[in-house]
Design a protein around this motif. Structure first.
Motif, PDB file in Angstrom:
ATOM      1  N   ILE A  22       0.903  -0.912   0.250  1.00 40.49           N
ATOM      2  CA  ILE A  22       0.374  -0.338   0.370  1.00 40.49           C
ATOM      3  C   ILE A  22       1.332   1.335  -0.201  1.00 40.49           C
ATOM      4  O   ILE A  22       1.799   1.150   0.778  1.00 40.49           O
ATOM      5  N   LEU A  23       0.586   1.750  -0.824  1.00 40.99           N
ATOM      6  CA  LEU A  23       1.361   3.334  -1.447  1.00 40.99           C
ATOM      7  C   LEU A  23       0.562   4.919  -0.462  1.00 40.99           C
ATOM      8  O   LEU A  23      -0.706   4.713  -1.262  1.00 40.99           O
ATOM      9  N   SER A  24       0.910   5.107   0.922  1.00 43.94           N
ATOM     10  CA  SER A  24       0.487   6.140   1.404  1.00 43.94           C
ATOM     11  C   SER A  24       0.971   7.386   0.519  1.00 43.94           C
ATOM     12  O   SER A  24       0.342   8.073   1.008  1.00 43.94           O
ATOM     13  N   THR A  25       2.200   7.496  -0.074  1.00 44.43           N
ATOM     14  CA  THR A  25       2.958   8.639  -0.951  1.00 44.43           C
ATOM     15  C   THR A  25       1.639   9.798  -1.650  1.00 44.43           C
ATOM     16  O   THR A  25       1.325   9.158  -2.155  1.00 44.43           O
ATOM     17  N   ARG A  26       1.594  11.459  -2.039  1.00 46.29           N
ATOM     18  CA  ARG A  26       1.682  11.681  -2.940  1.00 46.29           C
ATOM     19  C   ARG A  26       1.544  12.638  -2.401  1.00 46.29           C
ATOM     20  O   ARG A  26       2.487  13.723  -1.633  1.00 46.29           O
ATOM     21  N   ALA A  27       1.974  13.411  -3.891  1.00 48.97           N
ATOM     22  CA  ALA A  27       2.902  13.977  -4.169  1.00 48.97           C
ATOM     23  C   ALA A  27       1.996  15.593  -3.774  1.00 48.97           C
ATOM     24  O   ALA A  27       1.012  15.670  -3.845  1.00 48.97           O
ATOM     25  N   ALA A 131     -10.107  13.557  -3.442  1.00 53.21           N
ATOM     26  CA  ALA A 131      -9.620  12.306  -2.808  1.00 53.21           C
ATOM     27  C   ALA A 131      -9.818  11.910  -2.177  1.00 53.21           C
ATOM     28  O   ALA A 131     -10.557  12.546  -0.748  1.00 53.21           O
ATOM     29  N   GLY A 132      -9.581  10.824  -1.352  1.00 46.93           N
ATOM     30  CA  GLY A 132      -9.879   9.993  -1.009  1.00 46.93           C
ATOM     31  C   GLY A 132      -8.565   9.024  -0.269  1.00 46.93           C
ATOM     32  O   GLY A 132      -8.172   8.673  -0.553  1.00 46.93           O
ATOM     33  N   TYR A 133      -9.729   7.695   0.367  1.00 49.78           N
ATOM     34  CA  TYR A 133      -8.741   6.642   0.389  1.00 49.78           C
ATOM     35  C   TYR A 133      -9.088   5.776  -0.466  1.00 49.78           C
ATOM     36  O   TYR A 133     -10.077   5.128   0.017  1.00 49.78           O
ATOM     37  N   GLY A 134      -7.962   4.696  -1.004  1.00 50.77           N
ATOM     38  CA  GLY A 134      -8.189   3.409  -1.535  1.00 50.77           C
ATOM     39  C   GLY A 134      -8.071   2.012  -0.653  1.00 50.77           C
ATOM     40  O   GLY A 134      -9.168   1.976   0.108  1.00 50.77           O
ATOM     41  N   ARG A 135      -7.179   0.854  -0.885  1.00 48.21           N
ATOM     42  CA  ARG A 135      -6.838  -0.125   0.243  1.00 48.21           C
ATOM     43  C   ARG A 135      -6.183   0.510   1.834  1.00 48.21           C
ATOM     44  O   ARG A 135      -5.846   1.676   1.100  1.00 48.21           O
ATOM     45  N   GLU A 136      -6.427  -0.062   2.183  1.00 53.59           N
ATOM     46  CA  GLU A 136      -6.343   0.240   3.470  1.00 53.59           C
ATOM     47  C   GLU A 136      -5.631  -0.525   4.445  1.00 53.59           C
ATOM     48  O   GLU A 136      -6.128  -1.795   3.989  1.00 53.59           O
ATOM     49  N   GLY A 137      -4.899  -1.173   5.235  1.00 49.47           N
ATOM     50  CA  GLY A 137      -4.211  -1.465   6.669  1.00 49.47           C
ATOM     51  C   GLY A 137      -4.383  -0.856   7.630  1.00 49.47           C
ATOM     52  O   GLY A 137      -4.624   0.281   7.167  1.00 49.47           O
ATOM     53  N   VAL A 138      -4.059  -1.392   8.413  1.00 46.29           N
ATOM     54  CA  VAL A 138      -4.120  -0.418   9.983  1.00 46.29           C
ATOM     55  C   VAL A 138      -3.543   0.200   9.763  1.00 46.29           C
ATOM     56  O   VAL A 138      -3.271   1.010  10.610  1.00 46.29           O
ATOM     57  N   ASP A 139      -1.886   0.049   9.254  1.00 45.28           N
ATOM     58  CA  ASP A 139      -0.772   0.535   9.585  1.00 45.28           C
ATOM     59  C   ASP A 139      -0.505   2.087   7.896  1.00 45.28           C
ATOM     60  O   ASP A 139       0.149   2.422   8.626  1.00 45.28           O
TER      61      ASP A 139
END
Length: 528
Positions: A22-27, A131-139
Motif C-alpha cells: 500500500i503506497l500512502s505517499t502523494r505529491a 481525493a479519498g482512501y483506496g486500499r487500507e491497512g491498519v498501518d
C-alpha cells in the motif's frame, strides 16, 4: 494492558488478501508561483478489536459522545458481536485522538494515516477535484484521486520516486480567488443560479483561473447527486462539463472565416433587412438595424440576419471545418477527468439551416472552455490553442487556423463592440478590452425554449492592441432588476461581471494601464 498494547494489531482481511504494498505517499499540488493547493496532513485512523475490550458498553457510550454521528447502540452490538476487527473512523483529528485515548480502552487502537488537505478550502475546488482512501491497512492507506486533476494525475502524484516533486499547475491562486469572489458577487447581484469564468493565456492556452459556481469544499467533498438535474449539483463543473448554446459570441467566428477566405472586408455592406426567411424558418434581429450594415457593424450591433447572410457565402462544409480547427466540435483535452464529458452537441445533419443558426450561436452547444480556446486563437494572431492546466515553459504553438491579418481585423471589430456596441459596460479604462456578448434562450427538456431563462455570456481578449489574455464569463438564468423592467441580456448581466474581473485581475497579471497624458499644447495623447 501493557502486554495488549505491545502486541501487533490484527490486519483486516481485505488488506491481508492483497499482495501489493500500500503506497500512502502523494505529491503536493502547487500553483504557478509554487503556492500550495493540495498537500498531506499526518493524522490517525481509529479501529477496534472487540476481543481485547475490557468494557464495551463504556467504550460505546464514550465514543458516541466524541463522535455525535455514531450510534451508541450500534457500536455496542459491534463490540459484543462476533467481529474481531472493525473500522470506526477513517481519519480523526488530534483532539479526537486525545479524547479516545482518555477513554483508556485497550481495544480501541490508532493507525497512522495521511489525509489530503486543501488549505484554501473551496478555492479551485472543481479543478482540484478531491481525493479519498483506496486500499487500507491498519498501518497505512492509499490516498487516491476521485475527481479533477487529482484523479487525472493520480499515477504521477502517487509515484514514490516523484513524491518530493510537486505538480505545478498553470493556475495563479491569487487570480483564482479573485475570480471566484467576483463571480459570487455577480451571481448575487444578477440573481443567477450559476456562473462560470475562465482567464487564459492567449498564446499558450494555459488556464490562470477557472471557476464554476456553486462550488464545494474538497476537504469535505459532498456525495454525488442521485436525483434532480445533475447540472444543479455543486459538483457539476459548468466551465467544462456544461455545454450550452452560447449565442452571439459565435458571430465573430463567422466573420473571421469570411475575412480569411477573402469573401469580404470590414467595410463590405451586408443585407440586414428582416425578417430573413429560409424555408419555414424566419430569422430576426433583436432590433431593426436598417436595410444594410458594414461587416463591422454587423458585429457591433450583433445582427443575426447579417451574420446569416455572411454564412451563406461560406457554406456548411467550410463552416464545419473551420469550427473543427478552432476545437469547438470535440471535447477539450484539458487535464481533468471531467473534460471528456463536456462533449459539444452538434446537429445530426449540418444542413443549410444549421449553417445559418450556427453562424450566430444556435444549433450547436459548447462549453465556456471551448469558447475561451477559440477566442484565444483569434487573440493570438490565428493559431489554435489547447487549453491546459499545467504550467510548462516554451510550449509549442498550435496549427494556424486564421491569417494574422484576419485575426487582427477580428480583434479590432471586437474592440468596437466594447467601445460603441453591446458590450460598452466592459470598457475598463486603461485595459482595452475587446469582446462580444451572447444571450441565448435556454432550451426546455420537453422541446422549445423558455421565454424568461437565458445563458448570458461575454467572451473577449485584452489588451486589444496586443492581446495577452482571454476572458469568458457566463451566467445561468441571470436577471438584472435595478431598472423598471427586468433585463436578462448579456450586456446588462455578464458584461459588468467580466469588467469587474478585468479590473481585479489585470494588475495582478502585471499589466500596466494605458494612461492618457496631456501634451504640451493641451491635446491629450496616449502614453508609451
Amino acid at each position: 494492558m501493557a502486554v495488549l498494547a505491545s502486541t501487533e494489531p490484527e490486519e483486516p482481511q481485505v488488506a491481508s488478501a492483497i499482495d501489493a504494498p500500500i503506497l500512502s505517499t502523494r505529491a503536493d499540488i502547487v500553483d504557478r508561483e509554487g503556492r500550495i493547493l493540495a498537500t498531506n496532513l499526518a493524522t490517525h485512523a481509529l479501529y477496534a478489536q472487540p476481543r481485547q475490550m475490557v468494557d464495551p458498553a463504556r467504550a460505546a457510550r464514550e465514543l458516541a459522545a466524541i463522535f455525535p454521528d455514531l450510534e451508541e447502540a450500534e457500536l455496542l452490538r459491534d463490540f459484543t458481536g462476533p467481529r474481531k476487527f472493525l473500522w470506526i473512523r477513517r481519519q480523526i483529528s488530534p483532539e479526537q485522538v486525545q479524547a479516545v485515548h482518555d477513554i483508556g480502552e485497550p481495544g480501541l487502537l490508532f493507525g497512522p494515516r495521511e489525509m489530503r488537505l486543501y488549505p484554501n478550502g473551496p478555492v479551485a475546488a472543481h479543478i482540484l477535484g478531491g481525493a479519498g482512501y483506496g486500499r487500507e491497512g491498519v498501518d497505512s492507506a492509499e490516498v487516491i484521486g476521485t475527481a479533477g486533476v487529482e484523479r487525472h494525475f493520480d499515477a504521477r502524484l502517487r509515484d514514490p520516486e516523484r513524491q518530493a516533486e510537486p505538480l505545478a499547475l498553470s493556475l495563479d491562486l491569487t487570480i483564482q480567488a479573485a475570480m471566484e469572489e467576483v463571480l459570487q458577487g455577480g451571481m448575487t447581484l444578477m440573481n443567477a443560479k450559476g456562473a462560470a469564468g475562465i482567464l487564459m493565456d492567449v498564446h499558450t492556452g494555459e488556464i490562470l483561473a477557472m471557476a464554476s459556481l456553486p462550488d464545494f469544499d474538497p476537504n469535505t467533498r459532498p456525495p454525488a447527486a442521485t436525483s434532480g438535474d445533475p447540472g444543479d449539483s455543486p459538483l457539476f463543473n459548468r466551465a467544462i462539463q456544461g455545454v450550452y448554446e452560447l449565442g452571439s459570441v459565435f458571430k465573430i467566428f463567422t466573420v473571421a472565416q469570411a475575412l480569411d477566405l477573402g469573401l469580404l472586408n470590414p467595410e463590405t455592406m451586408i443585407d440586414t433587412q428582416g425578417p430573413m426567411t429560409w424555408g419555414r424558418f424566419r430569422i430576426n434581429d433583436f432590433h431593426y438595424y436598417g436595410a444594410e450594415n458594414t461587416v463591422t457593424d454587423v458585429i457591433v450591433k450583433s445582427s443575426n440576419i447579417g451574420t446569416a447572410h455572411i454564412a451563406l457565402m461560406i457554406g456548411p462544409a467550410r463552416q464545419r471545418a473551420f469550427l473543427q480547427g478552432l476545437g469547438l466540435l470535440e471535447p477539450t483535452h484539458v487535464e481533468m477527468t471531467e473534460a471528456r464529458t463536456g462533449r459539444p452537441l452538434l446537429p445530426a445533419q449540418w444542413s443549410e439551416i444549421s449553417l445559418l443558426t450556427i453562424s450566430y450561436g444556435h444549433g450547436v452547444s459548447t462549453s465556456p472552455l471551448h469558447l475561451a480556446a477559440a477566442y484565444a486563437a483569434i487573440g493570438n494572431g490565428g493559431t489554435a490553442v489547447t487549453p491546459s492546466l499545467v504550467h510548462e515553459e516554451n510550449r509549442e504553438p498550435g496549427p494556424r487556423v486564421l491569417s494574422e491579418q484576419s485575426a487582427r481585423q477580428s480583434v479590432d471589430m471586437l474592440r468596437q463592440v466594447v467601445s460603441r456596441g453591446t458590450a460598452s459596460l466592459a470598457d475598463v479604462p486603461g485595459y482595452e478590452v475587446a469582446g462580444k456578448t451572447g444571450t441565448a434562450d435556454k432550451p426546455r427538456a420537453t422541446g422549445g425554449y423558455y421565454d424568461d431563462k437565458v445563458i448570458a455570456t461575454f467572451a473577449g481578449v485584452f489588451p486589444a492592441s496586443d492581446p495577452q489574455y482571454v476572458i469568458v464569463v457566463s451566467l445561468d438564468e441571470p436577471v438584472e432588476t435595478s431598472g423598471t423592467e427586468p433585463r436578462r441580456t448579456a450586456g446588462w448581466t455578464a458584461v459588468p461581471v467580466a469588467a469587474e474581473l478585468v479590473r481585479r485581475a489585470a494588475p495582478l497579471l502585471g499589466l500596466r494601464p494605458a494612461v492618457e497624458v496631456a501634451a504640451a499644447d493641451g491635446v491629450t495623447e496616449p502614453a508609451n
